[in-house]
Design an enzyme around this catalytic site. Sequence first.
Site, PDB file in Angstrom:
ATOM      1  N   GLU A 435       0.835  -1.204   0.000  1.00  0.00           N
ATOM      2  CA  GLU A 435       0.000   0.000   0.000  1.00  0.00           C
ATOM      3  C   GLU A 435       0.871   1.256   0.000  1.00  0.00           C
ATOM      4  O   GLU A 435       1.739   1.415   0.865  1.00  0.00           O
ATOM      5  CB  GLU A 435      -0.921  -0.022   1.223  1.00  0.00           C
ATOM      6  CG  GLU A 435      -1.921  -1.166   1.173  1.00  0.00           C
ATOM      7  CD  GLU A 435      -2.464  -1.550   2.547  1.00  0.00           C
ATOM      8  OE1 GLU A 435      -2.145  -0.842   3.525  1.00  0.00           O
ATOM      9  OE2 GLU A 435      -3.184  -2.554   2.641  1.00  0.00           O
ATOM     10  N   SER A 465      -5.839  -4.473   0.622  1.00  0.00           N
ATOM     11  CA  SER A 465      -6.339  -5.853   0.607  1.00  0.00           C
ATOM     12  C   SER A 465      -5.160  -6.794   0.849  1.00  0.00           C
ATOM     13  O   SER A 465      -4.647  -7.414  -0.078  1.00  0.00           O
ATOM     14  CB  SER A 465      -7.052  -6.165  -0.712  1.00  0.00           C
ATOM     15  OG  SER A 465      -6.305  -5.707  -1.818  1.00  0.00           O
ATOM     16  N   GLU A 466      -4.745  -6.846   2.112  1.00  0.00           N
ATOM     17  CA  GLU A 466      -3.540  -7.604   2.453  1.00  0.00           C
ATOM     18  C   GLU A 466      -3.620  -9.070   2.061  1.00  0.00           C
ATOM     19  O   GLU A 466      -2.617  -9.664   1.659  1.00  0.00           O
ATOM     20  CB  GLU A 466      -3.245  -7.477   3.953  1.00  0.00           C
ATOM     21  CG  GLU A 466      -2.589  -6.187   4.369  1.00  0.00           C
ATOM     22  CD  GLU A 466      -3.566  -5.031   4.524  1.00  0.00           C
ATOM     23  OE1 GLU A 466      -3.117  -3.903   4.788  1.00  0.00           O
ATOM     24  OE2 GLU A 466      -4.788  -5.267   4.363  1.00  0.00           O
ATOM     25  N   ASP A 492       0.594  -5.275  12.545  1.00  0.00           N
ATOM     26  CA  ASP A 492      -0.712  -5.792  12.959  1.00  0.00           C
ATOM     27  C   ASP A 492      -1.548  -6.249  11.769  1.00  0.00           C
ATOM     28  O   ASP A 492      -2.447  -7.083  11.916  1.00  0.00           O
ATOM     29  CB  ASP A 492      -1.490  -4.709  13.716  1.00  0.00           C
ATOM     30  CG  ASP A 492      -0.706  -4.127  14.875  1.00  0.00           C
ATOM     31  OD1 ASP A 492      -1.099  -4.335  16.023  1.00  0.00           O
ATOM     32  OD2 ASP A 492       0.317  -3.463  14.609  1.00  0.00           O
ATOM     33  N   HIS A 536      -1.870  -0.945  15.634  1.00  0.00           N
ATOM     34  CA  HIS A 536      -0.797  -0.560  14.710  1.00  0.00           C
ATOM     35  C   HIS A 536       0.577  -0.637  15.375  1.00  0.00           C
ATOM     36  O   HIS A 536       1.521   0.010  14.907  1.00  0.00           O
ATOM     37  CB  HIS A 536      -1.000   0.878  14.205  1.00  0.00           C
ATOM     38  CG  HIS A 536      -2.083   1.044  13.198  1.00  0.00           C
ATOM     39  ND1 HIS A 536      -3.404   0.857  13.503  1.00  0.00           N
ATOM     40  CD2 HIS A 536      -2.049   1.380  11.877  1.00  0.00           C
ATOM     41  CE1 HIS A 536      -4.141   1.087  12.420  1.00  0.00           C
ATOM     42  NE2 HIS A 536      -3.343   1.398  11.425  1.00  0.00           N
TER      43      HIS A 536
END
Length: 738
Positions: A435, A465-466, A492, A536
Amino acid sequence: MSTSTPLTYSTECTELRTTRDDWDAAAPELLESMLVQMHTVRIFEEVVLQLAGEGVVHGPAHSSIGQEAAAVGSVLALRAADGVNGTHRGHHQFLAKGLSFLRPEGMSIVDGVKDDQIVEFIHRTMSEILGLKAGFSGGRGGSMHLQWLEAGALGTNAIVGGGVPLAAGNAWAQRHDAEVVKGSGAAQDMGVTVTYFGDGASNIGSTLETFNLAAAWDLPLCFFIENNLYAVSTHVSDVTGDPRLAARGPGFGIRSWRVDGMDPLAVYLAQRAAVEHMRAGKGATLIEAETYRYFHQNGPFPGSAFGYRSKEEEKQWRDRDPLRKVAEEMMRRELLTEDQLEDLRARITAVITQVVEGITEKDPASAKGARRIRPALWPDPATVDEGLRMDPVLCGDVLEDSAQPATTQRRFVDAIADVLDRRMATDPGVVILGEDVHRLKGGTNGATRGLKDSYPDRVLGTPISENAFAGLGGGLSMTGRYKPIVEFMYSDFLWVAADQIFNQIGKARHMFGGQSGMPVVLRSKVAMGAGYGSQHSMDPAGIFATNPGWRIVAPATPRDYIGLMNTALDLQDPVLVLEHVDLYAVKGEIPAEDLDYRLPVGKAAVRRAGEDVTVLSYLNMVDLSLQAAEQRADLDAEVIDLRWLDRASLDWDTIGASITKTNNVLIVEQGASGTSYGGWLADEIQRRYFDHLDQPIQRVTGHEAAPSISKVLEAAANADLDDVLAGFDEVARHLGLS
């Protein structure tokens, strides 16, 4: 007054049905191949279910009986070099792809499956399903994980939807290969990939994420939905508002078709149209084939035996049997007789029966004549861990810690950008994705600075969209031609992509018997102390260390980062490269004229020699440990920067030499105690060096709670210098020091 205007889609979704004219126009050779392949699949599956009923199959036997038309009709429209992958119910796809690879010219009724290559293929497939060493993966994959890369069978998958992102990686490679060739002046249309999955997987996030990614990047990827109406026992109409699953495609900009999945010619025609669309560079496609599995989710009993569907429904579908459909059309055209059909089935049955007889024998312990696997065919239990990782082979000179080359100062984050640039310049297979890696002057931290300008086709800014882009990286690496560097903006986020990270990338090489490497580098930052809160801020080292397959590096200096990244990119294993935000702005010495050096695999660094206690740490906590050691002059600490954290790469020689000298251990890390890396490490140390320890292994960690947004609560949650000093105090107390 407001107005309402119906929106139109950018592409079409059409239903394709065959007519008698289509059957009359079909080449006899095509129909003959369909007939032979479908009967081979059907008889093979019937034998598997028989073995399952006898208890010879260990684990599930997800048969595809009834669904043969979807696989065979689809694969016959592909080339041998095209790729396919599938789900747990994938015997028919694997068999169809293998048969088409071995006989690209087609299969004949006269020859059937008598060829030695085909018999060996059937033998290896059956052996894999039964968990035997002669199988394609040495028995590690079994029924649900079938892979034959040479044939373009990329691997079936036991996780629903799990293989879909991996297929996108193969499709990206095919598109990039074609573009590179065209760019050199040669003409070549691209290969395509088909990913097969069912109605159940059409609802899962990894599939929908990949729909979007494949459409956005115009990947030559066909999403083939075998809609057999039931996810185990749940009917498709119970779980989706529109059971016409092909209708989803246009919403993503994907050209889509819906076909009768019991009609292999309809499937073939739809797949042929989809292939033409993809090879022309027009992007992804989707085919929904409405089909039916004659048996339950697993095993030799029909679904009606479990009460979720009726016998009448099953009969209606069996009356539309695809094998009979092809035979009747061929007989109508006088291409086949009933006697020829029966003879074909008998010959196929004889071949498969002979294969099974070579694998099984009468069980001497059974009074009922039961069969068992011949004992000599099982894998050697001593090989249980083989294939988890490959032996390291480094492609450049190793820089020893004692080396003193001419140096220059560089910020940590700039060293990251420098080495990534160097590797992309020297290796056209390196691809960076994540990203915002292509924007913001190098992503959110500047680590990919300038790379998009220099390598526009290999620096890929992804959707959020990991699951999709992590899996794409995994599939890309399995081609053997690319080395993806995947960036997770925060550690995370790995939980969002946990299936792809742990079930797919981490396990694939071992699960498929080492047929391919998995050279994925995953860059991820640890953002503790940056004020980003509970979701995070995690340190994922402890999570990765307890999952198989991954190597982990944790550089604490710019010099180490360059050498460790170069080494990571040389390996054929997935490597997690951790970066701590506190280190990004730190300056350090790096070799002035060398960005190509490697650091050895599994080598820690002694940052401070000492006699009283061994301090083990990594990332930013190495410096805090050194500061604490200088403040406790009465406790002579040996501080070791672990650098490599995974089970296979830990430097036990350096760790052990220190522990046997000091007889005391302090493990220092910053993160929460629950996901702590040090818990695993402490357990391993006490198993190895219990007799050398003068006190319990002491540990410095954060608290149980994840860090909060509140500045004071975040500081309290994470370990800092005061906590490290308290750890030193605890060691000193056990030694009788003040």
